[in-house]
Design a protein around this motif. Structure first.
Motif, PDB file in Angstrom:
ATOM      1  N   MET A   1     -59.366  -0.590  50.617  1.00 28.54           N
ATOM      2  CA  MET A   1     -58.817   0.116  49.458  1.00 28.54           C
ATOM      3  C   MET A   1     -59.788   1.200  48.999  1.00 28.54           C
ATOM      4  SD  MET A   1     -57.122  -1.608  46.058  1.00 28.54           S
ATOM      5  CE  MET A   1     -58.489  -1.671  44.885  1.00 28.54           C
ATOM      6  N   ASN A   2     -59.243   2.340  48.736  1.00 28.96           N
ATOM      7  CA  ASN A   2     -59.981   3.509  48.243  1.00 28.96           C
ATOM      8  C   ASN A   2     -60.772   3.150  46.971  1.00 28.96           C
ATOM      9  OD1 ASN A   2     -60.250   5.720  46.443  1.00 28.96           O
ATOM     10  ND2 ASN A   2     -58.354   6.685  47.155  1.00 28.96           N
ATOM     11  N   LYS A   3     -62.060   3.451  47.000  1.00 27.73           N
ATOM     12  CA  LYS A   3     -62.956   3.022  45.913  1.00 27.73           C
ATOM     13  C   LYS A   3     -62.659   3.716  44.585  1.00 27.73           C
ATOM     14  CE  LYS A   3     -66.513   6.424  47.038  1.00 27.73           C
ATOM     15  NZ  LYS A   3     -67.878   6.711  47.454  1.00 27.73           N
ATOM     16  N   TYR A   4     -61.852   4.782  44.611  1.00 32.75           N
ATOM     17  CA  TYR A   4     -61.548   5.506  43.378  1.00 32.75           C
ATOM     18  C   TYR A   4     -60.395   4.884  42.590  1.00 32.75           C
ATOM     19  CZ  TYR A   4     -64.443   9.032  45.625  1.00 32.75           C
ATOM     20  OH  TYR A   4     -65.485   9.684  46.226  1.00 32.75           O
ATOM     21  N   ILE A   5     -59.719   3.897  43.194  1.00 31.75           N
ATOM     22  CA  ILE A   5     -58.546   3.334  42.523  1.00 31.75           C
ATOM     23  C   ILE A   5     -58.972   2.494  41.317  1.00 31.75           C
ATOM     24  CG2 ILE A   5     -56.533   1.829  42.767  1.00 31.75           C
ATOM     25  CD1 ILE A   5     -56.391   2.669  45.696  1.00 31.75           C
ATOM     26  N   THR A   6     -58.348   2.779  40.186  1.00 21.93           N
ATOM     27  CA  THR A   6     -58.713   2.141  38.916  1.00 21.93           C
ATOM     28  C   THR A   6     -57.453   1.680  38.204  1.00 21.93           C
ATOM     29  OG1 THR A   6     -60.325   3.944  38.775  1.00 21.93           O
ATOM     30  CG2 THR A   6     -60.157   2.513  36.862  1.00 21.93           C
ATOM     31  N   GLY A   7     -57.546   0.583  37.482  1.00 22.48           N
ATOM     32  CA  GLY A   7     -56.408   0.110  36.697  1.00 22.48           C
ATOM     33  C   GLY A   7     -56.080   1.076  35.563  1.00 22.48           C
ATOM     34  N   VAL A   8     -54.800   1.182  35.240  1.00 19.50           N
ATOM     35  CA  VAL A   8     -54.340   2.019  34.125  1.00 19.50           C
ATOM     36  C   VAL A   8     -53.720   1.082  33.088  1.00 19.50           C
ATOM     37  CG1 VAL A   8     -52.656   3.796  33.445  1.00 19.50           C
ATOM     38  CG2 VAL A   8     -53.911   4.028  35.605  1.00 19.50           C
ATOM     39  N   PRO A   9     -54.113   1.190  31.807  1.00 12.09           N
ATOM     40  CA  PRO A   9     -53.513   0.315  30.784  1.00 12.09           C
ATOM     41  C   PRO A   9     -51.992   0.468  30.777  1.00 12.09           C
ATOM     42  CG  PRO A   9     -55.330   1.626  29.860  1.00 12.09           C
ATOM     43  CD  PRO A   9     -55.069   2.152  31.230  1.00 12.09           C
ATOM     44  N   LEU A  10     -51.281  -0.642  30.648  1.00 10.72           N
ATOM     45  CA  LEU A  10     -49.819  -0.577  30.725  1.00 10.72           C
ATOM     46  C   LEU A  10     -49.224   0.368  29.691  1.00 10.72           C
ATOM     47  CD1 LEU A  10     -48.724  -4.253  31.512  1.00 10.72           C
ATOM     48  CD2 LEU A  10     -48.893  -2.280  33.047  1.00 10.72           C
ATOM     49  N   GLU A  11     -49.848   0.466  28.517  1.00 12.16           N
ATOM     50  CA  GLU A  11     -49.268   1.331  27.477  1.00 12.16           C
ATOM     51  C   GLU A  11     -49.355   2.822  27.832  1.00 12.16           C
ATOM     52  OE1 GLU A  11     -51.934  -0.598  27.061  1.00 12.16           O
ATOM     53  OE2 GLU A  11     -53.486   0.421  25.879  1.00 12.16           O
ATOM     54  N   LYS A  12     -50.181   3.163  28.800  1.00 10.62           N
ATOM     55  CA  LYS A  12     -50.242   4.567  29.237  1.00 10.62           C
ATOM     56  C   LYS A  12     -49.647   4.757  30.625  1.00 10.62           C
ATOM     57  CE  LYS A  12     -53.851   6.040  26.138  1.00 10.62           C
ATOM     58  NZ  LYS A  12     -55.202   6.579  25.931  1.00 10.62           N
ATOM     59  N   SER A  13     -49.072   3.699  31.164  1.00  9.98           N
ATOM     60  CA  SER A  13     -48.590   3.773  32.551  1.00  9.98           C
ATOM     61  C   SER A  13     -47.423   4.735  32.713  1.00  9.98           C
ATOM     62  CB  SER A  13     -48.209   2.379  33.054  1.00  9.98           C
ATOM     63  OG  SER A  13     -47.149   1.837  32.299  1.00  9.98           O
ATOM     64  N   TYR A  14     -46.633   4.940  31.651  1.00 11.92           N
ATOM     65  CA  TYR A  14     -45.502   5.881  31.765  1.00 11.92           C
ATOM     66  C   TYR A  14     -45.980   7.279  32.133  1.00 11.92           C
ATOM     67  CZ  TYR A  14     -46.714   8.103  27.330  1.00 11.92           C
ATOM     68  OH  TYR A  14     -47.366   8.798  26.348  1.00 11.92           O
ATOM     69  N   ARG A  15     -47.216   7.600  31.785  1.00 12.79           N
ATOM     70  CA  ARG A  15     -47.728   8.951  32.049  1.00 12.79           C
ATOM     71  C   ARG A  15     -47.885   9.248  33.542  1.00 12.79           C
ATOM     72  NH1 ARG A  15     -52.316   9.662  27.301  1.00 12.79           N
ATOM     73  NH2 ARG A  15     -50.972   8.993  25.576  1.00 12.79           N
ATOM     74  N   LEU A  16     -47.896   8.201  34.343  1.00 12.24           N
ATOM     75  CA  LEU A  16     -48.038   8.404  35.788  1.00 12.24           C
ATOM     76  C   LEU A  16     -46.795   9.049  36.391  1.00 12.24           C
ATOM     77  CD1 LEU A  16     -49.834   5.032  36.621  1.00 12.24           C
ATOM     78  CD2 LEU A  16     -50.866   7.305  36.435  1.00 12.24           C
ATOM     79  N   ILE A  17     -45.637   8.904  35.710  1.00 14.32           N
ATOM     80  CA  ILE A  17     -44.419   9.550  36.227  1.00 14.32           C
ATOM     81  C   ILE A  17     -43.758  10.468  35.192  1.00 14.32           C
ATOM     82  CG2 ILE A  17     -43.905   7.778  37.954  1.00 14.32           C
ATOM     83  CD1 ILE A  17     -41.712   6.742  35.982  1.00 14.32           C
ATOM     84  N   ASN A  18     -44.392  10.652  34.045  1.00 12.57           N
ATOM     85  CA  ASN A  18     -43.759  11.418  32.961  1.00 12.57           C
ATOM     86  C   ASN A  18     -43.497  12.876  33.323  1.00 12.57           C
ATOM     87  OD1 ASN A  18     -43.033  10.575  30.170  1.00 12.57           O
ATOM     88  ND2 ASN A  18     -44.078  12.474  29.634  1.00 12.57           N
TER      89      ASN A  18
END
Lengths: 195, 195
Positions: A1-18
Motif C-alpha cells: 500500500m502506498n505510504k501516502y494513503i491516510t484516513g479521512v474523517p467521515l464528516e469530511k468524506s463527502y469532499r472526496l467526490i463533491n
C-alpha cells in the motif's frame, strides 16, 4: 500500500467526490471481484455521510454489491484515464479477465472485506442501504460511507491540493466518447477558511 | 437572451452535467422565484433523460419545485463563482432580496414557465417525477429533462469546448468553504469520435 494513503474523517468524506469526479465502483462476493467506471455518483448526506451511484442492470458489480451489501467508490487519476475508460466499456460477463486486461491491481484496508483499486487518489468504503424501488426503477443505489481514505499528496486536512500536487493526480471528469476533462485551477471566493 | 444560446438534443443533454459541475437550481410558483446552488446533482438516465438533485428541507426552492412540479438545473461559469457561493449560502426566507443581492438576472425560453439564470453555460428544464419517500427520507429529487440549451461558445455538437473557449466560461466544481475548482484540460483516450 502506498505510504501516502491516510484516513479521512467521515464528516469530511463527502469532499472526496463533491467536485463531481468520474469514479470507479468495486465490489466482491464469494471470491468474485469486479471494478467498473461510473460518471453518475454524487453526495447525498453529510451525517452520516451517504452517496448515490447509478449502476446499470447488466453490470456484474451490481450483483456483487447487492449480494455482499458493500461496495467501494474510488477516485481515479489522470494517468488512469485509459484504465477508467476500459473499465467502463468492458463487462466481466464478456471479458472474464477484464481486471487484468485493464491493469487493475487491488488492495485491502484492514477491517474492510472489499477490493480497493491501487493508484486512485481517494477511496470510500460504503454499506449499501437497500432501496429496492430505486434500484429496480432507476438503477439508483444509496450507500452509507463507513470508511474514507485519500492520497495525502493530493488531499489533506479536508481539502484537495490539485493546485500544488502533481498534475497526474488530478481527478477525471467524463463527457462521452473517450472525452474527459481533468480538474483545473483553484478558485477561492471570499476569505476561504479551508476548515 | 444571449445570441449564442442554442438548443441541445435531449438525448445528449446528460452531457451538460456529466462532468460533475456545481449547479444552480431555480423554480417559480405563483410569482415567487428562487435560485439556489447545489453540488449534489447527477445524471440518472439517458432516455428519457433524467437527473437527481439533493435539496435541503429548509430551501424555499424545494417548496417551489414541489408546488409547480418544474425546475431548472443550470451550469454556472467561473465568473459566476461569487454569485454561486452567495446563492448557496443565503436563503430567501432570511434575505427576501436574495436574488438581487447576488446579481441574478432571470430570463425565459418560449414555452417554459420557468426562471432561467442569465450568464450560465447550460440549462436543463426539468419536470419533477414525484418520489415522496426519496424526497422525505433523503432530500433526493428526480427530474426528467424536458428542455436543454447551451452557450454554443462552450458546448457544441454534443461536446464541451472548454479547451478552446474563454476560460471564464469554464464550469465550477465545489469542495467546501468557498473553495472551488474550475474544470481543466481535455484528456482524450483512444480515437475519440466526439459523436
Amino acid at each position: 500500500m502506498n505510504k501516502y494513503i491516510t484516513g479521512v474523517p467521515l464528516e469530511k468524506s463527502y469532499r472526496l467526490i463533491n467536485h463531481g469526479p468520474t469514479i470507479l465502483v468495486s465490489a466482491r462476493h464469494e471470491g468474485v471481484e469486479n471494478v467498473m467506471a461510473a460518471a453518475w455518483a454524487c453526495g447525498l448526506d453529510f451525517s452520516p455521510p451517504k452517496l448515490t451511484v447509478v449502476i446499470d442492470k447488466k453490470a456484474k458489480t451490481r450483483e456483487l454489491m447487492e449480494k455482499s451489501g458493500l461496495f467501494v467508490i474510488q477516485v481515479p487519476t489522470v494517468v488512469q484515464a485509459p484504465m477508467t475508460l476500459q473499465l467502463g466499456t468492458e463487462t466481466l460477463a464478456q471479458q472474464p479477465d477484464k481486471l487484468a486486461r485493464a491493469g487493475v491491481k487491488l488492495f485491502e484496508f484492514e477491517g474492510f472485506d472489499l477490493p480497493f483499486v491501487e493508484g486512485c487518489s481517494a477511496w470510500l468504503a460504503c454499506r449499501l442501504i437497500p432501496e429496492p424501488h430505486n434500484q429496480q426503477t432507476y438503477d439508483l443505489y444509496i450507500g452509507e460511507i463507513i470508511g474514507a481514505w485519500a492520497d495525502s499528496r493530493v488531499f489533506k486536512d479536508g481539502h484537495w491540493l490539485f493546485e500544488t500536487a502533481a498534475p497526474e493526480l488530478r481527478s477525471l471528469h467524463y463527457v462521452a466518447g473517450g472525452h474527459f476533462y481533468a480538474i483545473g485551477e483553484e478558485i477561492i471566493v471570499g476569505e476561504s477558511q479551508k476548515s
